[in-house]
Write a protein that holds these residues in place. Structure first.
Motif, PDB file in Angstrom:
ATOM      1  N   THR A 162      -4.191  -3.266  -3.407  1.00 34.56           N
ATOM      2  CA  THR A 162      -3.774  -2.479  -2.256  1.00 34.56           C
ATOM      3  C   THR A 162      -2.727  -1.454  -2.646  1.00 34.56           C
ATOM      4  OG1 THR A 162      -2.744  -2.603  -0.060  1.00 34.56           O
ATOM      5  CG2 THR A 162      -2.085  -4.260  -1.661  1.00 34.56           C
ATOM      6  N   VAL A 163      -2.741  -0.316  -1.945  1.00 38.33           N
ATOM      7  CA  VAL A 163      -1.726   0.719  -2.131  1.00 38.33           C
ATOM      8  C   VAL A 163      -0.434   0.317  -1.441  1.00 38.33           C
ATOM      9  CG1 VAL A 163      -1.141   3.129  -1.688  1.00 38.33           C
ATOM     10  CG2 VAL A 163      -3.472   2.508  -2.314  1.00 38.33           C
ATOM     11  N   GLN A 164      -0.580  -0.281  -0.256  1.00 35.65           N
ATOM     12  CA  GLN A 164       0.581  -0.683   0.531  1.00 35.65           C
ATOM     13  C   GLN A 164       0.313  -2.048   1.138  1.00 35.65           C
ATOM     14  OE1 GLN A 164       1.538   2.010   3.691  1.00 35.65           O
ATOM     15  NE2 GLN A 164       3.381   0.914   4.310  1.00 35.65           N
ATOM     16  N   LEU A 165       1.247  -2.962   0.949  1.00 37.46           N
ATOM     17  CA  LEU A 165       1.093  -4.299   1.505  1.00 37.46           C
ATOM     18  C   LEU A 165       1.203  -4.249   3.030  1.00 37.46           C
ATOM     19  CD1 LEU A 165       3.200  -6.440  -0.980  1.00 37.46           C
ATOM     20  CD2 LEU A 165       0.710  -6.281  -0.834  1.00 37.46           C
ATOM     21  N   PRO A 166       0.510  -5.143   3.718  1.00 39.58           N
ATOM     22  CA  PRO A 166       0.590  -5.150   5.187  1.00 39.58           C
ATOM     23  C   PRO A 166       1.977  -5.572   5.667  1.00 39.58           C
ATOM     24  CG  PRO A 166      -0.633  -7.054   4.398  1.00 39.58           C
ATOM     25  CD  PRO A 166      -0.412  -6.180   3.200  1.00 39.58           C
ATOM     26  N   VAL A 190       4.179 -17.225   4.053  1.00 38.99           N
ATOM     27  CA  VAL A 190       3.766 -15.960   3.433  1.00 38.99           C
ATOM     28  C   VAL A 190       4.589 -15.744   2.176  1.00 38.99           C
ATOM     29  CG1 VAL A 190       3.548 -13.459   3.724  1.00 38.99           C
ATOM     30  CG2 VAL A 190       3.169 -14.966   5.674  1.00 38.99           C
ATOM     31  N   TRP A 191       3.913 -15.315   1.098  1.00 35.19           N
ATOM     32  CA  TRP A 191       4.643 -14.946  -0.112  1.00 35.19           C
ATOM     33  C   TRP A 191       3.987 -13.730  -0.747  1.00 35.19           C
ATOM     34  CZ3 TRP A 191       2.143 -15.369  -4.921  1.00 35.19           C
ATOM     35  CH2 TRP A 191       0.965 -16.124  -4.923  1.00 35.19           C
ATOM     36  N   GLN A 192       4.795 -12.973  -1.481  1.00 37.91           N
ATOM     37  CA  GLN A 192       4.382 -11.700  -2.056  1.00 37.91           C
ATOM     38  C   GLN A 192       4.550 -11.727  -3.570  1.00 37.91           C
ATOM     39  OE1 GLN A 192       6.263  -8.268  -0.265  1.00 37.91           O
ATOM     40  NE2 GLN A 192       6.123  -7.078  -2.147  1.00 37.91           N
ATOM     41  N   SER A 201       0.231  -8.090  -4.321  1.00 41.72           N
ATOM     42  CA  SER A 201      -0.624  -8.947  -3.501  1.00 41.72           C
ATOM     43  C   SER A 201       0.255  -9.707  -2.521  1.00 41.72           C
ATOM     44  CB  SER A 201      -1.428  -9.926  -4.361  1.00 41.72           C
ATOM     45  OG  SER A 201      -0.577 -10.866  -4.987  1.00 41.72           O
ATOM     46  N   MET A 202      -0.364 -10.137  -1.437  1.00 44.61           N
ATOM     47  CA  MET A 202       0.323 -10.934  -0.422  1.00 44.61           C
ATOM     48  C   MET A 202      -0.598 -12.068  -0.005  1.00 44.61           C
ATOM     49  SD  MET A 202       1.817  -9.798   3.333  1.00 44.61           S
ATOM     50  CE  MET A 202       3.232  -8.916   2.677  1.00 44.61           C
ATOM     51  N   THR A 203      -0.036 -13.253   0.139  1.00 42.78           N
ATOM     52  CA  THR A 203      -0.820 -14.426   0.511  1.00 42.78           C
ATOM     53  C   THR A 203      -0.211 -15.082   1.738  1.00 42.78           C
ATOM     54  OG1 THR A 203      -1.476 -14.836  -1.780  1.00 42.78           O
ATOM     55  CG2 THR A 203      -1.681 -16.673  -0.240  1.00 42.78           C
ATOM     56  N   SER A 204      -1.046 -15.361   2.722  1.00 44.16           N
ATOM     57  CA  SER A 204      -0.643 -16.079   3.929  1.00 44.16           C
ATOM     58  C   SER A 204      -1.399 -17.403   3.987  1.00 44.16           C
ATOM     59  CB  SER A 204      -0.946 -15.246   5.179  1.00 44.16           C
ATOM     60  OG  SER A 204      -0.657 -15.986   6.355  1.00 44.16           O
ATOM     61  N   SER A 224      -2.210  -6.218   8.895  1.00 44.94           N
ATOM     62  CA  SER A 224      -1.865  -5.137   9.826  1.00 44.94           C
ATOM     63  C   SER A 224      -2.555  -3.834   9.493  1.00 44.94           C
ATOM     64  CB  SER A 224      -0.346  -4.925   9.828  1.00 44.94           C
ATOM     65  OG  SER A 224       0.101  -4.531   8.527  1.00 44.94           O
ATOM     66  N   ASN A 225      -2.898  -3.595   8.220  1.00 42.54           N
ATOM     67  CA  ASN A 225      -3.418  -2.286   7.827  1.00 42.54           C
ATOM     68  C   ASN A 225      -4.768  -2.333   7.139  1.00 42.54           C
ATOM     69  OD1 ASN A 225      -2.396  -3.620   5.585  1.00 42.54           O
ATOM     70  ND2 ASN A 225      -1.679  -1.762   4.574  1.00 42.54           N
ATOM     71  N   LEU A 226      -5.450  -3.490   7.180  1.00 40.41           N
ATOM     72  CA  LEU A 226      -6.712  -3.632   6.461  1.00 40.41           C
ATOM     73  C   LEU A 226      -7.734  -4.365   7.308  1.00 40.41           C
ATOM     74  CD1 LEU A 226      -5.269  -4.629   2.964  1.00 40.41           C
ATOM     75  CD2 LEU A 226      -6.170  -2.398   3.621  1.00 40.41           C
TER      76      LEU A 226
END
Length: 303
Positions: A162-166, A190-192, A201-204, A224-226
């Motif tokens: 991703t370009v920008q994390l949510p 949630v962790w980044q 990357s971000m994981t929920s 939020s953005n994907l």
């Protein structure tokens, strides 16, 4: 007085050379030029809007065109669009003298170089490179998940490439948003990973304790953005997943090939009287032998 004038003139000459060589935006250029501080690389997510700006100062009566380098297609000339693809358009802002190429719902095939051209002689051009990244949103593991009644369910959703994390990741069950307050059996974390130039990357993670039949359903992870990702949860009451009906068909255990081998062997050895084939053989003594072939065995009798 004459000596002082001789010193001043070379200073004005040197100042003029310096301004023409590096003083972009001073208005001392004799024709159109591109300001130096312009983005030459643009990176966007797939299915989002790509904006490629091109500022041209002192344009005069010249035209500005956008050309796709991949196939040399002329996309726009001034404010007119020359391609049938309605995703492409150009926006002109007079205050900044900027001709911006806009690509809506950018796709991977749109990646590449785009040339902003000015109709001077010789032609002036500036290339802007577009990068289109396809982000990944996935719920780890199989799409259909089976858990036993009373067990702990762990659903993990990862956003990568991703370009920008949510800003956030919401969870839904059968269209209804899940909230941890008021639901003591639900827990979110949630962790980044990565950042500052490295892959992000971000994981929920959604934990459901003491699973109940009412917990079964479609679970959706929505950044939020994907785009979202979905998994189906089944809660089993002392049943094996193979006993669950899928549609109208039951998922059965695989057929053993040994039964097929045994049945084929018996068919070769066992006589079949259903399709007799008369077969006469004349003997040496004038007699005749009459037999039938069936199942690979010949039965003979004296006529």
């Amino acid at each position: 007085m004459e000596a002082g004038r001789g010193v001043v003139l070379p200073l004005f000459f040197l100042l003029g050379v310096w301004v023409r060589g590096g003083g972009a935006g001073t208005g001392l250029y004799t024709g159109p030029y591109f300001p130096r501080s312009q983005p030459r690389n643009v990176t966007v997510h797939q299915d989002t809007q790509a904006v490629l700006p091109c500022a041209v100062m002192q344009l005069g009566d010249k035209s500005v065109s956008w050309v796709r380098q991949r196939d040399a297609d002329i996309l726009t000339v001034d404010t007119y669009t020359f391609v049938r693809d309605e995703r492409f358009s150009v926006h002109y802002v007079p205050d900044t003298f900027t001709w911006t190429l806009v690509i809506r719902y950018a796709q991977e095939r749109d990646a590449g170089g785009y040339e902003c051209q000015v109709s001077t002689e010789p032609k002036m051009s500036m290339v802007v490179h577009l990068n289109v990244i396809v982000p990944k949103v996935e719920i780890m593991g199989a799409e259909e998940k089976y858990v036993r009644l009373g067990s702990t369910v762990r659903l993990q959703c990862t956003v990568s490439s991703t370009v920008q994390l949510p800003d956030y990741i919401f969870w839904y069950r059968s269209g209804e948003r899940l909230l941890d307050y008021g639901h003591p059996r639900l827990k979110f974390s949630v962790w980044q990973r990565g950042g500052q130039g490295s892959e992000m990357s971000m994981t929920s993670t959604l934990l459901i304790s003491k699973a109940r039949p009412s917990d079964a359903g479609n679970y959706t992870c929505q950044p939020s953005n994907l785009h979202p990702a979905t998994a189906i949860l089944h809660v089993l009451n002392d049943e094996e997943p193979a006993a669950i009906h899928k549609g109208s068909a039951r998922i059965a255990a695989p057929f053993s090939p040994w039964w097929l081998i045994l049945a084929s062997t018996l068919a070769l050895l066992w006589p079949s009287p259903l399709s007799p084939h008369p077969h006469d053989v004349t003997g040496r003594g004038g007699g005749a032998w009459r037999g039938w072939r069936g199942g690979g065995v010949v039965y003979k009798g004296l006529k």
